[in-house]
Structures are given as structure tokens and as C-alpha cells.
Design an enzyme around this catalytic site. Structure first.
Site: not given
Ligand code: ZN
Length: 234
Positions: A198, A152, A195
């Protein structure tokens, strides 16, 4: 309690300002992102790093009235710019310091050239044109899980093995604000799951196999007698 107080008081002021509290205050919130000096306020031109509270916040939905607005277009443009500058495959708005539910993904053919064929095949990688989702939702379409090393840009310099579902369907709005759906499998399904995490303040380290967590340049650290730098800029 003391620790909690200390933590709260030590939060930088911008923590409060990068999160959108109420949709009706969107314009006011948005303007303060841009009107103060751009050098150290979001939307950033770099990736926020683990420890930044914005990465642990649950991101807010983009208010319906603003989905197709110049403000959101500017944030999406900045996300795409950072994504391409760092030559990576996915980005979520909190990674440029903006706590909104927007993701962008792109598996550029040029990345394939940098990878051994075996990696491309075993990780079931495939090209993915630039794909932007605003207020996305994810449904699992294939519950088989695959475990692969994942990194990441907000946990720069490390990787760890993570189990992800083999197939997912994303639904939401595209960058023009049009409702859209996309089925993804293999590595692209992994990118989407990463994603989406996140947007809920989760990082891959939260569900990785901890015994596989590693510094991606550990060997170079040895051969260069420790003289290795991990850049956070590009
Ligand atoms: Zn990430």
C-alpha cells in the site's frame, strides 16, 4: 494524450493535498487536513476505495522531526480506530487518505473465534498484538511462497489468491519513534507484505492469480435474488 489530460483534470482537488510533496512543508500540509470540514477530508474514518488516487501514490516518508509529534500520533490513532472499527488485521495510512509511510497491524484473538480451525492452521495464522511501524522497511527472511486468498478493505467485497513470502522482517520506527525490528511468519508475514505494498501504491489485485478473483458474496447474490449490499461504512 487527450485521455491523459482528461484524467488529470478530473482528479479531485484533495488528491493534491493528501500527498506530502516536501518534508519541510509538513506542518502546512498537515494543518489543511484538519482545519477544513472533517466530514469529507482525510484522515478519514472509513477505508478509501480502489480508484482513489491516494491508493496509487507512493507514500512519503514521515519527516524525522515529526515522527514523535502530536500530528503523527493523531494519524496513527485514527488508523488504529479504523482498523478496529472494521475488525480487520492491517491498515496503511493511504487507506484513510493520508499518503505517508505508516502501517498498523493487529491480529486480534477474537478473529480466531470466527474462523474454522482448518483455516487457522492452513494459513499459518497467529495472534499479533497491535504493531505500528513508521517509515518501515521489509526484508524477506523466508523465500518460500504460499498462495492463499486475500482481501483488502480498499477493494471491498472481493478476494483473490496471492503468493506471498513465508517470512519477513520489518524494521522502522514504532509509534514512539524508537527504532524497532520484528520478524513475522505465515499469515502475519502476509499482512506485512500487503500493507507495505500500500505504501508503494500497489494493491493485491496487481499480483493476484486473476482466475481466482471473486466477489466474496456471490452465492448470497444468488440466494437473495441480488438483494445484497456491501457497506463501505461502519
Ligand atoms: Zn489492503
Amino acid at each position: 494524450m487527450l485521455l491523459k489530460q482528461l484524467t488529470l483534470h478530473s482528479q479531485p482537488a484533495r488528491y493534491l493535498s493528501t500527498s506530502l510533496a516536501r518534508p519541510q512543508s509538513f506542518r502546512k500540509w498537515y494543518q489543511q487536513l484538519w482545519t477544513t470540514k472533517r466530514t469529507n477530508l482525510p484522515p478519514y474514518g472509513h477505508f478509501t476505495q480502489i480508484g482513489d488516487p491516494v491508493l496509487r501514490d507512493k507514500a512519503a516518508e514521515v519527516p524525522a522531526d515529526y515522527v514523535d509529534s502530536k500530528e503523527i500520533r493523531a494519524i496513527v490513532d485514527q488508523m488504529v480506530s479504523v482498523l478496529r472499527k472494521y475488525n480487520c488485521v492491517g491498515i496503511a495510512a493511504p487507506q484513510i487518505g493520508v499518503s505517508l509511510r505508516i502501517i498498523a497491524m493487529e491480529f486480534n484473538p477474537s478473529i480466531k473465534k470466527e474462523l474454522p480451525d482448518i483455516t487457522w492452521k492452513t494459513r499459518q495464522m497467529s495472534e499479533l498484538p497491535l504493531t505500528v511501524f513508521i517509515n518501515p522497511q521489509l526484508a524477506v527472511t523466508d523465500y518460500i511462497k504460499h498462495k492463499h486468498a486475500e482481501g483488502c478493505m480498499s477493494v471491498r467485497g472481493f478476494s483473490g489468491e496471492v503468493e506471498r513470502y513465508a517470512g519477513v522482517k520489518l524494521s522502522g520506527l514504532n509509534r514512539e519513534g524508537v527504532a524497532t525490528e520484528l520478524e513475522l511468519s505465515g499469515w502475519n508475514a502476509r499482512i506485512a507484505q500487503h500493507e507495505m505494498d500500500h505504501l508503494d501504491g500497489k494493491l493485491y489485485i496487481d499480483h493476484m492469480d486473476r482466475s481466482t478473483f471473486m466477489c466474496t458474496c456471490w452465492e448470497t447474490v444468488n440466494t437473495k435474488s441480488g438483494r445484497v449490499e456491501i457497506p463501505f461504512y461502519k
